[in-house]
Motif scaffolding. Structure first.
Motif, PDB file in Angstrom:
ATOM      1  N   PHE A 136       0.142  -4.556  73.666  1.00 29.32           N
ATOM      2  CA  PHE A 136      -0.900  -5.534  73.976  1.00 29.32           C
ATOM      3  C   PHE A 136      -1.966  -5.462  72.890  1.00 29.32           C
ATOM      4  N   GLN A 137      -2.863  -6.427  72.888  1.00 27.04           N
ATOM      5  CA  GLN A 137      -4.060  -6.382  72.066  1.00 27.04           C
ATOM      6  C   GLN A 137      -5.166  -7.114  72.794  1.00 27.04           C
ATOM      7  N   GLY A 138      -6.394  -6.884  72.378  1.00 29.38           N
ATOM      8  CA  GLY A 138      -7.526  -7.521  73.028  1.00 29.38           C
ATOM      9  C   GLY A 138      -7.975  -6.844  74.304  1.00 29.38           C
ATOM     10  N   VAL A 139      -7.422  -5.673  74.613  1.00 28.93           N
ATOM     11  CA  VAL A 139      -7.801  -4.911  75.809  1.00 28.93           C
ATOM     12  C   VAL A 139      -8.384  -3.578  75.368  1.00 28.93           C
ATOM     13  N   ARG A 140      -9.511  -3.198  75.908  1.00 31.66           N
ATOM     14  CA  ARG A 140     -10.140  -1.935  75.535  1.00 31.66           C
ATOM     15  C   ARG A 140      -9.304  -0.767  76.038  1.00 31.66           C
ATOM     16  N   GLY A 196      -8.459  -0.110  58.245  1.00 27.84           N
ATOM     17  CA  GLY A 196      -7.805  -1.329  57.824  1.00 27.84           C
ATOM     18  C   GLY A 196      -8.679  -2.082  56.844  1.00 27.84           C
ATOM     19  N   VAL A 197      -8.122  -3.056  56.150  1.00 23.09           N
ATOM     20  CA  VAL A 197      -8.886  -3.835  55.184  1.00 23.09           C
ATOM     21  C   VAL A 197      -8.843  -5.330  55.480  1.00 23.09           C
ATOM     22  N   LYS A 198      -7.933  -5.772  56.340  1.00 20.66           N
ATOM     23  CA  LYS A 198      -7.729  -7.204  56.541  1.00 20.66           C
ATOM     24  C   LYS A 198      -8.691  -7.810  57.549  1.00 20.66           C
ATOM     25  N   ARG A 199      -9.142  -7.014  58.520  1.00 20.92           N
ATOM     26  CA  ARG A 199      -9.947  -7.602  59.575  1.00 20.92           C
ATOM     27  C   ARG A 199     -10.890  -6.574  60.164  1.00 20.92           C
ATOM     28  N   CYS A 200     -12.006  -7.068  60.673  1.00 23.66           N
ATOM     29  CA  CYS A 200     -12.931  -6.204  61.397  1.00 23.66           C
ATOM     30  C   CYS A 200     -12.478  -6.140  62.856  1.00 23.66           C
ATOM     31  N   VAL A 201     -12.660  -4.983  63.457  1.00 22.26           N
ATOM     32  CA  VAL A 201     -12.216  -4.803  64.838  1.00 22.26           C
ATOM     33  C   VAL A 201     -13.321  -4.130  65.642  1.00 22.26           C
ATOM     34  N   ALA A 202     -13.154  -4.143  66.946  1.00 23.94           N
ATOM     35  CA  ALA A 202     -14.087  -3.463  67.852  1.00 23.94           C
ATOM     36  C   ALA A 202     -13.461  -2.141  68.266  1.00 23.94           C
ATOM     37  N   THR A 219      -7.241  -3.959  68.865  1.00 22.75           N
ATOM     38  CA  THR A 219      -5.976  -4.376  68.271  1.00 22.75           C
ATOM     39  C   THR A 219      -4.830  -3.638  68.954  1.00 22.75           C
ATOM     40  N   GLU A 220      -3.620  -3.915  68.509  1.00 21.04           N
ATOM     41  CA  GLU A 220      -2.438  -3.291  69.108  1.00 21.04           C
ATOM     42  C   GLU A 220      -2.090  -1.952  68.475  1.00 21.04           C
ATOM     43  N   THR A 221      -2.893  -1.473  67.524  1.00 24.36           N
ATOM     44  CA  THR A 221      -2.566  -0.246  66.805  1.00 24.36           C
ATOM     45  C   THR A 221      -3.575   0.857  67.083  1.00 24.36           C
ATOM     46  N   VAL A 222      -3.068   2.042  67.376  1.00 24.54           N
ATOM     47  CA  VAL A 222      -3.892   3.242  67.506  1.00 24.54           C
ATOM     48  C   VAL A 222      -3.624   4.109  66.281  1.00 24.54           C
ATOM     49  N   HIS A 223      -4.677   4.531  65.592  1.00 24.62           N
ATOM     50  CA  HIS A 223      -4.545   5.306  64.371  1.00 24.62           C
ATOM     51  C   HIS A 223      -4.822   6.782  64.632  1.00 24.62           C
TER      52      HIS A 223
END
Length: 422
Positions: free
Chosen positions: A307-311, A215-221, A240-244
């Motif tokens: 969901f998002q924010g959950v490992r 992604g380019v918009k945000r950094c994620v864990a 995030t809510e997306t799996v790539h």
């Protein structure tokens, strides 16, 4: 993945085998079909903060929240403890294959022979690794990768079979967040704390094979990277809510000219993919940073979680000979997605399974600074005659698969180990 108030379950996902640890114990599941998640074992004796199963065998390594410096190796089908080890500090990760068991502390790693649990090697004074980041190849090579620096994304690859350093790979400018080997150990995928770029390296010489932009918009864990059994796909999950899902086609030939560049209609690629190919052939005409962005591959397929924010942990696996994307979340769900291996795009959610588990609280406390020993203690450090029964159990629990290439979509290749008949 570690326990916290936000992430109540400890998850270990290896192909169709799922281990779930919680405050009330641990459970082992196997997914034989999309709609058939079977619980094969449950232990409710203690709070579990780490649990790792050796493929589909009967060998399980666990660490409890109440004793975070003690590793217990068990034969779950017999309900017996084979051995236990105590370490100088909190155990942050356990990795195992059919030859080696690796225990990761914040500043060191211990390499054990899995047949008798002897300590073969201690990698001391490693860079600070508070998340216990490391990965062990499941194939014959037994390569071990761990951070070579705490400030930049260097990867140290160690040959755990021959007990020697293999290569240092400068993977990212930022510290590492996730790593994964393909099954054979020939390729290593990495992601940094910024979480925007995924890279795949050739372990033999450290050369970069692929680079993907998540992604380019945000950094994620990023919490999980995993290759498919055939190393054709690489999946990535984050907070995030997306799996790539990235497709690992052959790297571009350096001799291919711009005149031979295929048109979008010929390749079936979209204009973004075509533009990326075009820019990669005209790299000398653009600033280096812009060239890097356009030349990075994009996700072949994506799955959207509720969901998002959950490992979470993810993998691509063949179920009844059809590729599926599995995502297990720390709030207690397993999601099964369909992947269109020809066209990619959005993955379709086929089934959602609830993992029975109760929330756990807190992380394993670190050992007091004054309570440090030089090496782990165990009755199995030097096998004794009275340990013969334990050694036989270890050998039995780690029964080797048949020789020859592994068909990971064939249940007969990794059958659960059965109990001995008396």
């Amino acid at each position: 993945m570690f326990l916290s108030q936000e992430n109540p379950l400890k998850l270990s996902l290896y192909f169709r085998s799922l281990a779930v640890g919680s405050k009330t114990g641990y459970k082992l599941f196997t997914l034989s079909a999309v709609d058939n998640l079977v619980k094969i074992y449950e232990n409710e004796s203690e709070d579990i903060c780490l649990v790792e199963r050796l493929f589909n065998s009967s060998l399980v390594a666990v660490v409890s929240l109440s004793s975070p410096r003690k590793l217990k190796v068990c034969h779950f089908k017999k309900g017996t403890e084979i051995c236990n080890y105590s370490y100088s500090n909190t155990i942050l990760a356990i990795k195992l294959n059919r030859k080696r068991l690796v225990v990761c502390l914040e500043d060191s790693l211990y390499v054990h022979n899995i047949q008798d649990m002897r300590v073969l090697h201690n990698i001391r004074d490693t860079p600070a690794n508070p998340m216990g980041l490391c990965t062990l190849c499941n194939g014959e090579s037994s390569y071990l990768a761990y951070p070579g620096s705490s400030t930049i994304g260097e990867v140290q690859v160690f040959d755990a079979l021959n007990l020697s350093a293999k290569i240092m790979i400068p993977a990212h400018e930022s510290p590492l967040a996730a790593m994964a080997f393909n099954y054979t150990g020939q390729q290593l995928a990495t992601a940094s704390e910024r979480g925007t770029v995924i890279r795949v390296f050739n372990v033999a010489d450290g050369s970069r094979l692929w680079e993907f932009r998540r992604g380019v918009k945000r950094c994620v864990a990023i919490s999980s990277l995993a290759f498919s059994p055939d190393a054709m796909f690489l999946c990535c999950s984050s907070n995030t809510e997306t799996v790539h899902v990235f497709r690992l086609d052959q790297p571009d030939s350096p001799g291919q000219s711009q005149q031979n560049l295929p048109q979008p209609a010929e390749t079936g690629a979209g204009w973004m993919e075509y533009l990326s190919m075009a820019v990669s052939k005209s790299a000398n005409l653009l600033p280096a940073r812009m060239t890097d962005v356009f030349s990075q591959g994009r996700a072949f397929a994506t799955a959207h979680l509720p969901f998002q924010g959950v490992r979470s942990v993810c993998c691509v696996v063949s179920i009844q000979k059809v590729p599926r994307l599995l995502v297990a979340s720390a709030d207690g769900y397993l999601y099964v997605y369909e992947i269109n291996t020809a066209e990619g795009g959005d993955c379709v959610l086929l089934r959602q399974h609830k993992l029975d588990g109760k929330e756990t609280e807190g992380c394993p406390p670190k050992a007091p600074s004054g309570d440090v020993v030089d090496k782990p203690s165990s009755s199995l450090a030097m096998p004794k005659p009275e340990d013969s029964d334990k050694l036989r159990e270890m050998k039995f629990a780690t029964e080797l698969p048949p020789e020859g290439p592994l068909q990971l979509d064939d249940d007969s290749e990794f059958p659960p180990v059965t109990q001995k008949t008396e």
